[in-house]
Design a protein around this motif. Structure first.
Motif, PDB file in Angstrom:
ATOM      1  N   ALA A  51       0.817  -1.221   0.000  1.00  0.00           N
ATOM      2  CA  ALA A  51       0.000   0.000   0.000  1.00  0.00           C
ATOM      3  C   ALA A  51       0.849   1.270   0.000  1.00  0.00           C
ATOM      4  O   ALA A  51       0.370   2.328  -0.403  1.00  0.00           O
ATOM      5  N   PHE A  52       2.094   1.151   0.425  1.00  0.00           N
ATOM      6  CA  PHE A  52       2.918   2.351   0.565  1.00  0.00           C
ATOM      7  C   PHE A  52       4.237   2.247  -0.192  1.00  0.00           C
ATOM      8  O   PHE A  52       5.247   2.821   0.220  1.00  0.00           O
ATOM      9  N   ILE A  53       4.225   1.549  -1.316  1.00  0.00           N
ATOM     10  CA  ILE A  53       5.434   1.428  -2.135  1.00  0.00           C
ATOM     11  C   ILE A  53       5.858   2.836  -2.566  1.00  0.00           C
ATOM     12  O   ILE A  53       5.055   3.626  -3.046  1.00  0.00           O
ATOM     13  N   GLU A  56       8.526   5.497   1.994  1.00  0.00           N
ATOM     14  CA  GLU A  56       9.107   4.788   3.138  1.00  0.00           C
ATOM     15  C   GLU A  56       8.619   5.319   4.489  1.00  0.00           C
ATOM     16  O   GLU A  56       8.348   4.544   5.398  1.00  0.00           O
ATOM     17  N   ASN A  57       8.525   6.627   4.636  1.00  0.00           N
ATOM     18  CA  ASN A  57       8.113   7.201   5.931  1.00  0.00           C
ATOM     19  C   ASN A  57       6.690   6.799   6.298  1.00  0.00           C
ATOM     20  O   ASN A  57       6.424   6.404   7.432  1.00  0.00           O
ATOM     21  N   THR A  58       5.793   6.897   5.337  1.00  0.00           N
ATOM     22  CA  THR A  58       4.398   6.524   5.593  1.00  0.00           C
ATOM     23  C   THR A  58       4.290   5.029   5.851  1.00  0.00           C
ATOM     24  O   THR A  58       3.560   4.599   6.746  1.00  0.00           O
ATOM     25  N   ARG A  59       5.041   4.233   5.075  1.00  0.00           N
ATOM     26  CA  ARG A  59       5.008   2.786   5.275  1.00  0.00           C
ATOM     27  C   ARG A  59       5.471   2.426   6.676  1.00  0.00           C
ATOM     28  O   ARG A  59       4.826   1.642   7.369  1.00  0.00           O
ATOM     29  N   MET A  60       6.570   3.021   7.121  1.00  0.00           N
ATOM     30  CA  MET A  60       7.090   2.707   8.459  1.00  0.00           C
ATOM     31  C   MET A  60       6.087   3.126   9.539  1.00  0.00           C
ATOM     32  O   MET A  60       5.873   2.387  10.495  1.00  0.00           O
ATOM     33  N   THR A  61       5.465   4.266   9.371  1.00  0.00           N
ATOM     34  CA  THR A  61       4.456   4.704  10.344  1.00  0.00           C
ATOM     35  C   THR A  61       3.329   3.687  10.432  1.00  0.00           C
ATOM     36  O   THR A  61       2.923   3.288  11.523  1.00  0.00           O
TER      37      THR A  61
END
Length: 85
Positions: A51-53, A56-61
């Motif tokens: 969903a967040f490819i 990185e910041n949003t994916r980690m959150t």
């Protein structure tokens, strides 16, 4: 393990409260690389990661928020596996 021994990205994320950090520190050992590799292919986790490819910041959150959900369900190993991906 002591809370002070937890990775700084977890402690400083602002996502986990003191109780969550205590749960994370309660483990005897970190998940192995092999356990983490198997876990990342579970459908729910693949959906989250895909969903967040590219962001990185949003994916980690969102990974850490999902890890917090696992902690709320006392699934500490799952929380660690997700946080360490």
């Amino acid at each position: 393990m002591q809370i002070t021994e937890l990775p700084s990205f977890i402690v400083n994320s602002g996502i986990f409260n003191e109780n969550d950090l205590d749960k994370l520190a309660s483990i005897d050992r970190f998940p192995t690389d092999e356990e983490i590799d198997v876990f990342k292919f579970e459908p729910e986790i693949q959906e989250l990661l895909n969903a967040f490819i590219g962001d990185e910041n949003t994916r980690m959150t969102h990974q850490l928020l999902k890890a917090k959900e696992f902690l709320d369900q006392n699934e500490i190993q799952k929380a660690w596996k997700l946080a360490l991906l």
